[in-house]
Design an enzyme around this catalytic site. Sequence first.
Site, PDB file in Angstrom:
ATOM      1  N   ASP A   2       0.829  -1.209   0.000  1.00 49.94           N
ATOM      2  CA  ASP A   2       0.000   0.000   0.000  1.00 49.94           C
ATOM      3  C   ASP A   2       0.863   1.259   0.000  1.00 49.94           C
ATOM      4  O   ASP A   2       1.947   1.280   0.590  1.00 49.94           O
ATOM      5  CB  ASP A   2      -0.908  -0.020   1.239  1.00 49.94           C
ATOM      6  CG  ASP A   2      -2.082   0.931   1.083  1.00 49.94           C
ATOM      7  OD1 ASP A   2      -2.371   1.347  -0.064  1.00 49.94           O
ATOM      8  OD2 ASP A   2      -2.698   1.262   2.105  1.00 49.94           O
TER       9      ASP A   2
ATOM     10  N   HIS B 133       2.602   3.287  -9.109  1.00 51.84           N
ATOM     11  CA  HIS B 133       2.415   1.848  -9.357  1.00 51.84           C
ATOM     12  C   HIS B 133       3.616   1.275 -10.112  1.00 51.84           C
ATOM     13  O   HIS B 133       4.038   0.150  -9.851  1.00 51.84           O
ATOM     14  CB  HIS B 133       1.130   1.599 -10.146  1.00 51.84           C
ATOM     15  CG  HIS B 133      -0.110   1.981  -9.392  1.00 51.84           C
ATOM     16  ND1 HIS B 133      -0.315   1.629  -8.076  1.00 51.84           N
ATOM     17  CD2 HIS B 133      -1.206   2.704  -9.751  1.00 51.84           C
ATOM     18  CE1 HIS B 133      -1.480   2.100  -7.667  1.00 51.84           C
ATOM     19  NE2 HIS B 133      -2.035   2.767  -8.657  1.00 51.84           N
TER      20      HIS B 133
ATOM     21  N   LEU C 108      10.720 -20.946  -4.319  1.00 50.43           N
ATOM     22  CA  LEU C 108       9.864 -19.908  -3.736  1.00 50.43           C
ATOM     23  C   LEU C 108       8.527 -19.958  -4.460  1.00 50.43           C
ATOM     24  O   LEU C 108       8.490 -20.109  -5.679  1.00 50.43           O
ATOM     25  CB  LEU C 108      10.526 -18.528  -3.952  1.00 50.43           C
ATOM     26  CG  LEU C 108       9.709 -17.285  -3.615  1.00 50.43           C
ATOM     27  CD1 LEU C 108       9.465 -17.200  -2.105  1.00 50.43           C
ATOM     28  CD2 LEU C 108      10.439 -16.016  -4.078  1.00 50.43           C
TER      29      LEU C 108
HETATM   30  C1  IPE Z   1      -1.450   0.103  -3.519  1.00 46.75           C
HETATM   31  O1  IPE Z   1      -1.218   1.453  -3.565  1.00 46.75           O
HETATM   32  C2  IPE Z   1      -1.480  -0.554  -4.874  1.00 46.75           C
HETATM   33  C3  IPE Z   1      -2.803  -0.966  -5.391  1.00 46.75           C
HETATM   34  C4  IPE Z   1      -3.952  -0.967  -4.751  1.00 46.75           C
HETATM   35  C5  IPE Z   1      -2.837  -1.424  -6.771  1.00 46.75           C
HETATM   36  P1  IPE Z   1      -2.444   2.445  -3.554  1.00 46.75           P
HETATM   37  O2  IPE Z   1      -2.858   2.701  -4.967  1.00 46.75           O
HETATM   38  O3  IPE Z   1      -3.517   1.971  -2.649  1.00 46.75           O
HETATM   39  O4  IPE Z   1      -1.783   3.771  -2.967  1.00 46.75           O
HETATM   40  P2  IPE Z   1      -2.435   4.814  -1.965  1.00 46.75           P
HETATM   41  O5  IPE Z   1      -2.963   4.043  -0.790  1.00 46.75           O
HETATM   42  O6  IPE Z   1      -3.522   5.514  -2.712  1.00 46.75           O
HETATM   43  O7  IPE Z   1      -1.300   5.707  -1.604  1.00 46.75           O
HETATM   44 MG    MG Z   2      -4.116   2.324  -0.718  1.00 44.13          MG
END
Ligand code: IPE
Ligand code: MG
Length: 233
Positions: free
Chosen positions: A2, A19, A113
């Site tokens: 996250d 991402h 793994l």
């Molecule tokens: C996590 O990062 C990745 C996915 C859910 C794909 P977020 O996209 O939730 O990032 P924040 O929480 O908005 O910073």
């Molecule tokens: Mg998030």
Amino acid sequence: MDGNGRWASDRGKPRVFGHQQGAKTLTHIIRSCPKYGITHLTVYAFSPENWQRGALEVNALMRLFQIYLRAYMGELDRENVQIRIIGERSKLPTVLQRMIEKIETKTKNHTRLVVQVALNYGGRDELLHAAETLIARHQNTKTPALPLTQEDLVSALWNPSCPDPDLLIRTGGEMRLSNFMLWQLAYTEFVFLPQYWPDFTADDLGQAIAQFKGRQRRFGRIPTEQNAPESNP
Ligand code: IPE
Ligand code: MG
């Protein structure tokens, strides 16, 4: 995993940039697993709720999954890493589904793994799907429906052969499960970290494991020498 979006926003960049960075982080973490003795790693990549994000972000994520599966198929295969996808895959783009089938087949006998990627995965969906599987199994085979054991339910989870996690790490500062592995996490140790996923390093993983080793796992029993800290696997 996250915090990708916030990591990007802090840098004045679009969420998708976070991402992309997060995907790179995952490759480093996967490579570092064997040195920590990790045999199973599950990463939460996309939840059913994530479809509600804008089409731009959802499409970018779907593309990213394809790019990474294609780019790393060879390395994962050579490194004896098994890839499994858990979640409702029928809703994923068809080309991604084909790629998943290909990489799962290619790596299915690998043992160094196991990396499970939770894609369109919801813990409640998994349990509902398991209930449906058990009912269908009963109807098709005329085996008695009751009593139902924990082993029966486990046999109907997305990947029955994956052991329950010892340790859950959530980056990004939130202290909740957000519908992740609701059955499997019953006795898992939790570590919540403030750093965003793109900033998470192999050293952070090592520190989380050190914390885990300091925990006393009793599984509902009273303390014994066996479950004292440091005797954790
Ligand atoms: C996590 O990062 C990745 C996915 C859910 C794909 P977020 O996209 O939730 O990032 P924040 O929480 O908005 O910073
Ligand atoms: Mg998030």
